[in-house]
Design a protein around this motif. Structure first.
Motif, short mmCIF file in Angstrom:
data_model
loop_
_atom_site.label_atom_id
_atom_site.label_comp_id
_atom_site.label_asym_id
_atom_site.label_seq_id
_atom_site.Cartn_x
_atom_site.Cartn_y
_atom_site.Cartn_z
N UNK A 176 -5.42 7.56 -0.42
CA UNK A 176 -5.32 8.92 0.10
C UNK A 176 -5.85 9.00 1.53
N UNK A 177 -5.16 9.80 2.34
CA UNK A 177 -5.65 10.14 3.68
C UNK A 177 -5.49 11.65 3.83
N UNK A 193 -2.79 10.25 10.15
CA UNK A 193 -3.97 10.20 9.29
C UNK A 193 -4.05 8.89 8.50
N UNK A 194 -2.93 8.17 8.43
CA UNK A 194 -2.91 6.87 7.74
C UNK A 194 -3.32 5.73 8.68
N UNK A 195 -3.58 6.03 9.93
CA UNK A 195 -3.86 4.99 10.93
C UNK A 195 -5.01 4.06 10.53
N UNK A 196 -6.15 4.57 10.04
CA UNK A 196 -7.23 3.65 9.68
C UNK A 196 -6.86 2.66 8.58
N UNK A 224 0.86 -1.19 0.00
CA UNK A 224 0.00 0.00 0.00
C UNK A 224 0.89 1.23 0.00
N UNK A 225 0.54 2.20 -0.82
CA UNK A 225 1.19 3.51 -0.75
C UNK A 225 0.10 4.53 -0.43
N UNK A 226 0.27 5.23 0.69
CA UNK A 226 -0.75 6.18 1.16
C UNK A 226 -0.18 7.58 1.07
N UNK A 227 -0.89 8.44 0.37
CA UNK A 227 -0.47 9.83 0.22
C UNK A 227 -1.28 10.68 1.18
N UNK A 228 -0.60 11.41 2.05
CA UNK A 228 -1.27 12.31 2.99
C UNK A 228 -1.46 13.65 2.28
N UNK A 229 -2.70 14.06 2.11
CA UNK A 229 -3.02 15.27 1.36
C UNK A 229 -3.74 16.27 2.25
#
Length: 459
Positions: free
Chosen positions: A70-71, A85-88, A48-53
């Motif tokens: 996205x988070x 913000x990526x916790x969930x 998974x790659x999560x981008x914090x926006x």
């Protein structure tokens, strides 16, 4: 092997860029900053790659689509708050999480892979990617213990004079045991000069819990460069361009003057090709083997086969087949395809034109919306008149046809195989095979006309 995840921080406003565009969408060597990072993470095969926006979030979502998750960080309260913000999406996942900033396009796959491997092999709860800088001003300092292990990271604004004297800096890139990361994030406070929740504080928390912290010193400190303004954007462009040119030369491409050659990140070039000064290769351009490109060739999304010669030309979204020659001063617009051994010479403009094998348009011609057969010769000043003010129309020229100088072919029209069109003709009807078409006013000559006219003027 444990799964690898990534969290990329891209919520900030990037005010120093002074731009309406999100900072990470500004290009470096033809690709937005964020595309370089996402591409490297794809190479690392992240689960998974999560981008914090946050700021201009919709533009990032539109650009990246389904490439990442996205988070949203509604308030920018610091890097630790951003990762939270990526916790969930990540909290319950076992494995390794790589955290990095969205404005660092120069990291290579090799550097990131080496860091992840160091983290896994060390058994550490966290691994910091560090760099040694001659001038570390503005960066967080990595403070080590006497045994060389990492003790803590201190932000520049919070550092003592002794700590500011340290030259090893935090690049803002970390590997964490994923579940230990989110447990430690809950303990981070904002008791600092900026009143923010700093991600490096997680290192101190884990250390206090008895966890092992490792560090990987980057071999090329230039990779650690972040982009905050247009000056750094240009500096990153220069560094990446040098890297790109060097790799092409290692692969067998001769670049006559690297200081005056510009090749974007996704361009491919075959061995034994020579690139002359002033050349710009953009987008998804592909160059074959044994070509000679430049000087002053500007190619965007062009496919070039082997043994092609291009000089002083602008080519966009076109294809050039083997042993063709283009230029000087030619313009090939989108949709053009030059067949093998074709020649396009000086001051020729082609648009959505297909030239068959051995066809020649040597100088001063416009060929648009046209299909040109093999071994056709199109003379100086010829024009395919393709636009009636509302619609574009097609011209078809058969194999072996000859189009004389200053001919207008008023489309839709077909000049069939082996036909000749006399110089100065304006052709509105199809020309049959092997016919000669002449469409011009018959010449009238008036003897002594000028002499008599001058005599009348003088009276």
């Amino acid at each position: 092997m444990q799964q690898l995840y990534a969290v990329v921080l891209a919520a900030g406003k990037g005010t120093r860029m002074k731009s309406k565009k999100h900072k990470v969408l500004h290009p470096v060597c033809g690709k937005p900053i964020i595309d370089h990072i996402v591409g490297q993470l794809r190479e690392l095969d992240t689960a998974k790659t999560i981008l914090i926006v946050g700021h201009l979030a919709e533009s990032l979502k539109d650009h990246l689509g389904e490439q990442v998750l996205f988070a949203e960080q509604e308030e920018q309260l610091g890097t630790a708050h951003a990762v939270m913000q990526a916790k969930p999406l990540l909290e319950k996942e076992p494995g390794v999480t790589l955290v990095l900033n969205g404005d660092h396009p120069l990291f290579t796959k090799e550097t990131l892979a080496k860091m992840v491997e160091k983290h896994r092999s060390s058994g550490a709860a966290a691994t910091v990617l560090t760099a040694l800088l001659d001038d570390p001003t503005g960066y967080g300092r990595v403070i080590r213990r006497t045994d060389g292990s990492v003790d803590r990271i201190v932000e520049h604004k919070d550092a003592s004079e002794e700590e500011r004297a340290v030259h090893e800096i935090n690049t803002g890139t970390f590997c964490f045991d994923n579940q230990k990361l989110f447990a430690a994030l809950a303990l981070v406070n904002n008791d600092n000069v900026q009143g923010e929740y700093y991600l490096p504080d997680v290192i101190s928390i884990l250390k206090e819990q008895g966890e092992q912290i490792s560090a990987e010193v980057i071999s090329d400190s230039n990779e650690a460069m972040g982009i905050n303004d247009r000056i750094q954007l240009a500096e990153a462009e220069a560094l990446m361009r040098q890297r790109i040119l060097r790799q092409h030369m290692v692969n067998g491409v001769s670049i006559v003057d690297p200081a005056n050659t510009y090749i974007e990140a996704d361009v491919t070039i075959g061995p034994d090709t020579i690139i002359e000064p002033g050349t710009i290769l953009r987008g998804k351009t592909q160059i074959g083997e044994g070509c000679h490109i430049g000087p002053q060739a500007d190619l965007t999304d062009v496919t070039v086969a082997d043994n092609v010669r291009i000089k002083y030309a602008v080519i966009d979204s076109s294809q050039v087949d083997e042993s063709a020659t283009v230029g000087p001063y030619a313009y090939l617009r989108p949709g053009t395809r030059l067949g093998p051994e074709t020649k396009v010479g000086c001051f020729v403009d082609l648009k959505k034109a297909r030239l068959g094998k051995g066809a020649k348009v040597s100088h001063l011609a416009y060929v648009g919306d046209a299909e040109v057969g093999e071994k056709v010769n199109i003379g100086c000043g010829a024009v395919t008149v393709n636009y009636d003010g509302k619609n574009k129309h097609k011209t078809v020229i058969g194999d072996g046809a000859f189009i004389g100088c200053n001919v207008n072919l008023v489309a839709p029209v077909e000049v069939k195989e082996g036909a000749y069109v006399a110089a100065g003709s304006t052709i509105t009807d199809d020309v049959p095979e092997d016919a000669l078409a002449i469409a011009r006013q018959r010449q009238t000559t008036k003897p002594d006309y000028v002499k008599k006219w001058l005599e009348n003027r003088s009276k």
